[in-house]
Write a protein that holds these residues in place. Structure first.
Motif, PDB file in Angstrom:
ATOM      1  N   LEU A   9       0.831  -1.201   0.000  1.00 39.78           N
ATOM      2  CA  LEU A   9       0.000   0.000   0.000  1.00 39.78           C
ATOM      3  C   LEU A   9       0.868   1.255   0.000  1.00 39.78           C
ATOM      4  O   LEU A   9       0.622   2.189  -0.769  1.00 39.78           O
ATOM      5  N   ILE A  10       1.882   1.277   0.838  1.00 36.86           N
ATOM      6  CA  ILE A  10       2.775   2.441   0.884  1.00 36.86           C
ATOM      7  C   ILE A  10       3.460   2.630  -0.464  1.00 36.86           C
ATOM      8  O   ILE A  10       3.581   3.759  -0.948  1.00 36.86           O
ATOM      9  N   SER A  11       3.887   1.550  -1.097  1.00 28.03           N
ATOM     10  CA  SER A  11       4.517   1.641  -2.421  1.00 28.03           C
ATOM     11  C   SER A  11       3.559   2.239  -3.444  1.00 28.03           C
ATOM     12  O   SER A  11       3.953   3.077  -4.257  1.00 28.03           O
ATOM     13  N   SER A  16       1.731   7.340  -6.444  1.00 27.97           N
ATOM     14  CA  SER A  16       0.647   8.261  -6.793  1.00 27.97           C
ATOM     15  C   SER A  16       0.943   9.712  -6.405  1.00 27.97           C
ATOM     16  O   SER A  16       0.168  10.599  -6.728  1.00 27.97           O
ATOM     17  N   LEU A  17       2.057   9.934  -5.720  1.00 26.15           N
ATOM     18  CA  LEU A  17       2.378  11.272  -5.230  1.00 26.15           C
ATOM     19  C   LEU A  17       3.358  11.995  -6.151  1.00 26.15           C
ATOM     20  O   LEU A  17       4.180  11.351  -6.818  1.00 26.15           O
ATOM     21  N   PRO A  18       3.324  13.322  -6.132  1.00 24.10           N
ATOM     22  CA  PRO A  18       4.369  14.086  -6.824  1.00 24.10           C
ATOM     23  C   PRO A  18       5.733  13.800  -6.179  1.00 24.10           C
ATOM     24  O   PRO A  18       5.807  13.287  -5.050  1.00 24.10           O
ATOM     25  N   GLU A  19       6.786  14.140  -6.878  1.00 27.36           N
ATOM     26  CA  GLU A  19       8.145  13.775  -6.455  1.00 27.36           C
ATOM     27  C   GLU A  19       8.484  14.226  -5.035  1.00 27.36           C
ATOM     28  O   GLU A  19       9.018  13.443  -4.241  1.00 27.36           O
ATOM     29  N   GLN A  20       8.216  15.457  -4.698  1.00 27.96           N
ATOM     30  CA  GLN A  20       8.585  15.971  -3.374  1.00 27.96           C
ATOM     31  C   GLN A  20       7.867  15.209  -2.260  1.00 27.96           C
ATOM     32  O   GLN A  20       8.482  14.821  -1.265  1.00 27.96           O
ATOM     33  N   GLU A  21       6.592  14.981  -2.421  1.00 26.80           N
ATOM     34  CA  GLU A  21       5.823  14.258  -1.420  1.00 26.80           C
ATOM     35  C   GLU A  21       6.242  12.787  -1.360  1.00 26.80           C
ATOM     36  O   GLU A  21       6.258  12.193  -0.281  1.00 26.80           O
ATOM     37  N   SER A  22       6.595  12.216  -2.500  1.00 29.13           N
ATOM     38  CA  SER A  22       7.107  10.835  -2.533  1.00 29.13           C
ATOM     39  C   SER A  22       8.367  10.717  -1.697  1.00 29.13           C
ATOM     40  O   SER A  22       8.502   9.790  -0.890  1.00 29.13           O
ATOM     41  N   ARG A  23       9.268  11.665  -1.888  1.00 32.62           N
ATOM     42  CA  ARG A  23      10.518  11.633  -1.103  1.00 32.62           C
ATOM     43  C   ARG A  23      10.236  11.775   0.387  1.00 32.62           C
ATOM     44  O   ARG A  23      10.892  11.132   1.203  1.00 32.62           O
ATOM     45  N   GLU A  24       9.266  12.610   0.737  1.00 33.66           N
ATOM     46  CA  GLU A  24       8.908  12.797   2.146  1.00 33.66           C
ATOM     47  C   GLU A  24       8.381  11.488   2.745  1.00 33.66           C
ATOM     48  O   GLU A  24       8.768  11.105   3.850  1.00 33.66           O
ATOM     49  N   LEU A  25       7.517  10.792   2.010  1.00 30.99           N
ATOM     50  CA  LEU A  25       6.977   9.530   2.501  1.00 30.99           C
ATOM     51  C   LEU A  25       8.065   8.455   2.560  1.00 30.99           C
ATOM     52  O   LEU A  25       8.108   7.675   3.519  1.00 30.99           O
ATOM     53  N   ILE A  26       8.942   8.419   1.599  1.00 32.42           N
ATOM     54  CA  ILE A  26      10.050   7.443   1.620  1.00 32.42           C
ATOM     55  C   ILE A  26      10.919   7.676   2.853  1.00 32.42           C
ATOM     56  O   ILE A  26      11.288   6.733   3.558  1.00 32.42           O
TER      57      ILE A  26
END
Length: 67
Positions: A9-11, A16-26
């Protein structure tokens, strides 16, 4: 939800997120060991809530992750 389902689910949310938000979640996901499971899950829920409030990402997946 078991750990494999949560990881999947996290993957999906990351994709589904823009790059900046993806990096934040990672970065948040990588902090599990540092934060411990309770604080980590609270922060994941807060992150999901923030994305939902800002209408960023896949709403259905973020709602599952927030729960």
């Amino acid at each position: 939800m078991d750990i494999i389902e949560l990881h999947d689910l996290i993957s999906e949310v990351i994709e589904s997120l823009p790059e900046q938000e993806s990096r934040e979640l990672i970065a948040l996901c990588d902090s599990l060991e540092e934060l411990g499971p309770n604080e980590w899950s609270i922060r994941i829920a807060k992150f999901s809530n923030k994305m939902l409030l800002n209408n960023i990402g896949d709403t259905e997946k973020l709602l599952k992750l927030e729960a």
